[in-house]
Scaffold this motif. Structure first.
Motif, PDB file in Angstrom:
ATOM      1  N   LEU A 116       0.845  -1.204   0.000  1.00 57.93           N
ATOM      2  CA  LEU A 116       0.000   0.000   0.000  1.00 57.93           C
ATOM      3  C   LEU A 116       0.874   1.246   0.000  1.00 57.93           C
ATOM      4  CD1 LEU A 116      -2.825  -0.891   2.560  1.00 57.93           C
ATOM      5  CD2 LEU A 116      -3.046  -0.562   0.095  1.00 57.93           C
ATOM      6  N   ARG A 175      -1.974  -7.278  -4.695  1.00 59.11           N
ATOM      7  CA  ARG A 175      -2.825  -7.134  -3.502  1.00 59.11           C
ATOM      8  C   ARG A 175      -4.112  -7.933  -3.656  1.00 59.11           C
ATOM      9  NH1 ARG A 175      -1.336  -1.680  -3.597  1.00 59.11           N
ATOM     10  NH2 ARG A 175      -3.295  -1.025  -4.532  1.00 59.11           N
ATOM     11  N   PHE A 235     -10.703  -0.372  11.668  1.00 63.26           N
ATOM     12  CA  PHE A 235     -12.114  -0.150  11.355  1.00 63.26           C
ATOM     13  C   PHE A 235     -12.452  -1.026  10.157  1.00 63.26           C
ATOM     14  CE2 PHE A 235     -10.733   3.585  13.672  1.00 63.26           C
ATOM     15  CZ  PHE A 235     -11.708   3.665  14.647  1.00 63.26           C
ATOM     16  N   PHE A 273     -14.283  -0.820   7.491  1.00 65.38           N
ATOM     17  CA  PHE A 273     -14.301  -0.269   6.136  1.00 65.38           C
ATOM     18  C   PHE A 273     -15.151  -1.097   5.181  1.00 65.38           C
ATOM     19  CE2 PHE A 273      -9.941   1.871   6.762  1.00 65.38           C
ATOM     20  CZ  PHE A 273     -10.534   3.040   7.175  1.00 65.38           C
ATOM     21  N   LEU A 312     -18.421  -1.675   2.739  1.00 66.35           N
ATOM     22  CA  LEU A 312     -19.252  -0.805   1.901  1.00 66.35           C
ATOM     23  C   LEU A 312     -20.662  -0.817   2.495  1.00 66.35           C
ATOM     24  CD1 LEU A 312     -18.046  -1.927  -1.655  1.00 66.35           C
ATOM     25  CD2 LEU A 312     -17.162  -0.085  -0.222  1.00 66.35           C
ATOM     26  N   LYS A 364     -16.999   9.231   0.159  1.00 63.65           N
ATOM     27  CA  LYS A 364     -16.629   7.817   0.022  1.00 63.65           C
ATOM     28  C   LYS A 364     -15.124   7.605   0.024  1.00 63.65           C
ATOM     29  CE  LYS A 364     -20.878   6.450  -0.202  1.00 63.65           C
ATOM     30  NZ  LYS A 364     -21.453   5.668   0.893  1.00 63.65           N
ATOM     31  N   ARG A 405     -13.216   6.675   2.326  1.00 61.32           N
ATOM     32  CA  ARG A 405     -12.869   5.402   2.994  1.00 61.32           C
ATOM     33  C   ARG A 405     -13.124   4.217   2.073  1.00 61.32           C
ATOM     34  NH1 ARG A 405     -14.859   5.315   9.253  1.00 61.32           N
ATOM     35  NH2 ARG A 405     -13.628   7.071   9.992  1.00 61.32           N
ATOM     36  N   ASP A 406     -14.252   4.296   1.367  1.00 59.66           N
ATOM     37  CA  ASP A 406     -14.552   3.206   0.421  1.00 59.66           C
ATOM     38  C   ASP A 406     -13.465   3.116  -0.644  1.00 59.66           C
ATOM     39  OD1 ASP A 406     -16.825   2.884   1.847  1.00 59.66           O
ATOM     40  OD2 ASP A 406     -18.232   3.310   0.214  1.00 59.66           O
ATOM     41  N   ILE A 424     -10.441   1.490   0.822  1.00 61.79           N
ATOM     42  CA  ILE A 424     -10.545   0.044   1.012  1.00 61.79           C
ATOM     43  C   ILE A 424     -10.534  -0.677  -0.342  1.00 61.79           C
ATOM     44  CG2 ILE A 424     -13.066  -0.183   1.102  1.00 61.79           C
ATOM     45  CD1 ILE A 424     -10.512  -2.013   3.275  1.00 61.79           C
ATOM     46  N   SER A 436      -7.031  -0.823  -1.370  1.00 63.16           N
ATOM     47  CA  SER A 436      -6.275  -1.795  -0.573  1.00 63.16           C
ATOM     48  C   SER A 436      -6.656  -3.217  -0.960  1.00 63.16           C
ATOM     49  CB  SER A 436      -6.500  -1.562   0.918  1.00 63.16           C
ATOM     50  OG  SER A 436      -7.800  -1.962   1.282  1.00 63.16           O
ATOM     51  N   PRO A 445      -4.489   5.489  -0.270  1.00 59.59           N
ATOM     52  CA  PRO A 445      -5.279   4.769   0.742  1.00 59.59           C
ATOM     53  C   PRO A 445      -4.651   4.849   2.131  1.00 59.59           C
ATOM     54  CG  PRO A 445      -4.224   3.230  -0.779  1.00 59.59           C
ATOM     55  CD  PRO A 445      -4.039   4.581  -1.342  1.00 59.59           C
ATOM     56  N   VAL A 446      -3.328   4.900   2.178  1.00 61.29           N
ATOM     57  CA  VAL A 446      -2.660   4.947   3.487  1.00 61.29           C
ATOM     58  C   VAL A 446      -3.035   6.222   4.238  1.00 61.29           C
ATOM     59  CG1 VAL A 446      -0.414   5.093   4.613  1.00 61.29           C
ATOM     60  CG2 VAL A 446      -0.763   3.488   2.728  1.00 61.29           C
ATOM     61  N   ILE A 455      -5.765   7.897   4.012  1.00 56.50           N
ATOM     62  CA  ILE A 455      -7.155   7.807   4.484  1.00 56.50           C
ATOM     63  C   ILE A 455      -7.257   6.834   5.652  1.00 56.50           C
ATOM     64  CG2 ILE A 455      -9.501   7.177   3.807  1.00 56.50           C
ATOM     65  CD1 ILE A 455      -8.502   8.007   0.903  1.00 56.50           C
ATOM     66  N   ILE A 456      -6.579   5.704   5.517  1.00 56.92           N
ATOM     67  CA  ILE A 456      -6.646   4.702   6.597  1.00 56.92           C
ATOM     68  C   ILE A 456      -6.009   5.267   7.870  1.00 56.92           C
ATOM     69  CG2 ILE A 456      -5.789   2.440   7.320  1.00 56.92           C
ATOM     70  CD1 ILE A 456      -5.998   1.698   4.256  1.00 56.92           C
ATOM     71  N   ARG A 457      -4.897   5.963   7.721  1.00 58.54           N
ATOM     72  CA  ARG A 457      -4.260   6.586   8.889  1.00 58.54           C
ATOM     73  C   ARG A 457      -5.187   7.630   9.506  1.00 58.54           C
ATOM     74  NH1 ARG A 457       1.067   5.627   9.665  1.00 58.54           N
ATOM     75  NH2 ARG A 457       2.317   4.960   7.886  1.00 58.54           N
ATOM     76  N   ALA A 516      -8.364   7.699   9.366  1.00 54.52           N
ATOM     77  CA  ALA A 516      -9.521   7.041   9.986  1.00 54.52           C
ATOM     78  C   ALA A 516      -9.165   6.423  11.311  1.00 54.52           C
ATOM     79  CB  ALA A 516     -10.062   5.980   9.046  1.00 54.52           C
ATOM     80  N   THR A 517      -7.949   5.975  11.409  1.00 51.04           N
ATOM     81  CA  THR A 517      -7.579   5.286  12.639  1.00 51.04           C
ATOM     82  C   THR A 517      -6.945   6.280  13.595  1.00 51.04           C
ATOM     83  OG1 THR A 517      -5.475   4.705  11.621  1.00 51.04           O
ATOM     84  CG2 THR A 517      -7.226   3.058  11.548  1.00 51.04           C
TER      85      THR A 517
END
Lengths: 246, 413
Positions: free
Chosen positions: A64, A91, A101, A103, A105, B305, B307-308, B311, B314, B405-406, B408-410, B412-413
């Motif tokens: 990633l 991936r 979390f 994630f 949909l 979206k 986060r969507d 994901i 990812s 994505p990293v 966004i994921i970071r 979010a967390t």
């Protein structure tokens, strides 16, 4: 430099001298000089204090993120010269992700969410795809909820759906970033048991970043990071220190 | 691809109100575009049809576009002639019978030779100028639709009445003359001749109705003192669209200026082009505004979206695939808006065509707005709408595809 081979097994993922520096005004080193091999069947915890680079290492192992220097190999194949599409393909077919979390949909049912990776890859199609999604959800105790949407489930149930989705394409490696971090103790235990059951089955490796030392203690292998460097790499059976920081 | 459609559809369905507003925006753009195009094309077609009906498709006159070179300049390169005075009186078309016979061989259509000139009508103390055209009534009827415009009397009466004249009803009103009345016409050279009104026409074109008169060819030749001369040949083609080509060939073969109806009305047709350009610019502006609506909704969805997107990436979705999802969302709105807009456009056309207008001026008549139902109008409006939707969605879609994505994921967390 050659890929490490132990007991005749080639690493599923191997990081060689990997360093990741964020190019901020003041550059931030996330991980430094990481040498790590994840073998098929590994059940590995990556631990360390906040900001030690656990998640950053996981993202690098999962393609990633890209290392600033060093190389990541997947099944012996170098990834540093792959383009974005090739890394995405790796991936999709080789790695499964579970995050703190879920994630999921929100507009899709649990069945729909579980089938998303399969529909994209195309390894499982039609009835076989649906059967596999149902099998995974049943195996994770969600048989009665398949047609519900994520917002109708508890946190633990959602995280189990995320695990089912991560396993959808039957990847040889599952990467989990604080998979129990947002769950209560009961749900945490359920998710841990699931990961524990998955690990080693069909030689699947499970790598989980966690703050939970009790959980880490119950895993076969523990890698500890401090300030972006590996300070310990221990295996449960012989508590052998397999790697030292550079 | 069905997965991408599913994801795109769930996104736009989740923003139903905004989606509907965007669809309405596209629908209005497409609908009004179609209605405007139908109305403009309809009025243009109607006008051109009237024009084609009223005028010859090709008019051959006794003029020449490029004066013939003098014999001396043809033979000797060094010769240059200046100050040459052209002959004042045009001699007319030489040997018109032979010219017409030559054209009959290859030109698909009908012909009418005529002699035109100016005169002045004197009647009950009034004087009014008139453009006289001397014709063979039967031949003239073969090339024009003047018979359809006759309100009183008949055009064919010219055949039986040697000094008959057919004039416009407006001219007759101005003079206070009626069918059967006789007045005198004086030519430029002073020749005077009596004519009896045997027919009144109304074309709706005021220049004709107020200043044109048809007489027998012989009468015109006597009045204008040009015995056996003609200075015009009108051609009515079987295929009006070949007028340009036919006119060019006639001119090449005879040397006389031949003007196709398109050339004669070049300014008018240019005006139509300008009008159409303005129309499509306005329509384009409407669809551009609709495009902003689509841009807005897709941008909002991308923001919501994130986060969507993270994901999906990812999980192994490529940048290109993520971009496709959001472009599909924009195009879906474009397609739905276009379909609804096509229905709206057709309905508007139908509605406009059904409105009745009572036109006064001469005999009262009821008419409808001329509307053209052309598939190409729908195709242009839909193509423009889809292009607008695609471009509007592309920009936020590209931003979505480039999301890390990293990050966004970071976050979010």
């Amino acid at each position: 430099m050659t890929a490490a081979v132990i007991n005749g097994k080639q690493p599923a993922i191997e990081a060689r001298n990997v360093t990741r520096i964020l190019p901020e005004t003041v550059p931030v080193t996330l991980v430094k000089d990481i040498d790590l091999a994840i073998f098929p069947g590994d059940f590995m915890a990556i631990t360390g204090p906040s900001g030690s680079g656990k998640s950053s290492l996981l993202y690098l192992l999962g393609l990633l993120d890209l290392p600033t220097t060093g190389e990541v190999f997947i099944n012996g194949r170098p990834t540093h010269d792959m383009d974005e599409a090739e890394r995405a393909a790796v991936r999709l077919g080789t790695l499964g992700f579970v995050f703190q979390f879920h994630f999921l949909l929100e507009e899709f049912t649990l069945l729909g969410n579980t089938m998303v990776p399969m529909r994209q890859l195309g390894r499982f199609k039609g009835a076989a795809m649906r059967e596999r999604a149902e099998y995974l959800l049943e195996a994770l105790g969600l048989a009665d909820h398949m047609h519900k949407r994520p917002d109708q489930l508890s946190g633990g149930q959602r995280q189990r759906v995320a695990v089912a989705r991560a396993l959808a394409n039957d990847p040889p490696v599952l990467l989990a970033d604080e998979p129990t971090g947002s769950l209560d103790s009961k749900s945490s235990e359920q998710v841990f048991q699931i990961l524990s059951d998955i690990a080693g089955r069909d030689d699947r490796a499970v790598v989980a970043v966690t703050h939970d030392l009790d959980m880490a203690e119950r895993m076969d292998r523990r890698v500890r990071l401090i300030d972006g460097r590996i300070v310990a790499d221990t295996v449960q059976t012989d508590t052998m220190q397999a790697a030292e920081p550079a | 691809m069905t997965l991408l459609f599913d994801i795109a559809w769930t996104h736009i369905r989740g923003r139903l109100r905004q989606t509907i507003v965007s669809i309405i925006g596209v629908m209005l753009g497409v609908g009004f575009s179609i209605a405007m195009a139908g109305l403009m094309q309809g009025s243009q077609d109607d006008f051109v049809a009237t024009l084609i009906d009223a005028l010859p498709h090709v008019l051959i006159t006794d003029e020449v576009r490029i004066p013939p070179r003098q014999p001396a300049t043809r033979i000797y390169d060094a010769v240059a002639i200046s100050g040459l005075q052209p002959r004042d009186d045009r001699r007319g078309i030489l040997n018109p019978t032979a010219v017409t016979a030559g054209l009959r061989v290859w030109v698909p259509g009908t012909f009418s030779a005529s002699l035109s000139g100016q005169g002045v009508i004197r009647y009950s103390g009034k004087e009014q100028g008139i453009a006289l055209t001397g014709i063979d009534p039967k031949a003239e009827l073969a090339v024009s639709s003047i018979e359809d415009d006759i309100r009183q009397g008949s055009f064919e009466a010219l055949t039986a009445t040697a000094n008959g004249i057919v004039i416009g009803d407006t001219l007759a009103d101005n003079l206070g003359a009626e069918l059967g009345d006789t007045f005198s016409v004086t030519s430029a050279s002073g020749v005077l001749k009596q004519f009896k009104i045997v027919g009144l026409f109304h074309t709706g074109i005021s220049v004709s109705d107020n200043g044109v008169g048809f007489v027998n060819l012989k009468s015109a030749q006597i009045l204008l003192e040009r015995p056996n001369a003609i200075n015009q040949i009108k051609v009515r083609l079987n295929d009006v669209n070949t007028a340009d080509i036919v006119a060019a060939r006639i001119e090449a073969e005879t040397g006389y200026k031949s003007v196709a109806w398109e050339e004669a009305n070049e300014g008018l047709l240019e005006a139509f082009k300008i009008r159409n350009t303005i129309m499509y610019t306005v329509v384009g502006a409407i669809l551009l505004v609709a495009g902003f609506g689509i841009f807005n909704i897709v941008s909002t969805i991308v923001h919501e979206k994130a986060r969507d997107i993270a994901i999906l990436k990812s999980l192994g979705f490529r940048q290109h695939t993520v971009m496709q999802i959001f472009v599909l969302e924009g195009l879906s709105i474009g397609v739905l808006g276009s379909l609804a807009g096509s229905v709206l456009g057709y309905s508007l056309c139908w509605l406009l065509a059904s409105i009745k207008f009572e036109i006064k001026g001469g005999p009262a008549e009821i008419t409808h707005l001329p509307i053209a139902y052309e598939p190409v109008h729908y195709a242009i409006a839909i193509a423009f709408a889809l292009a607008s939707a695609g471009i509007a969605a592309f920009m936020p879609a590209r931003a979505a595809a480039r999301l890390n994505p990293v990050d966004i994921i970071r976050g979010a967390t």
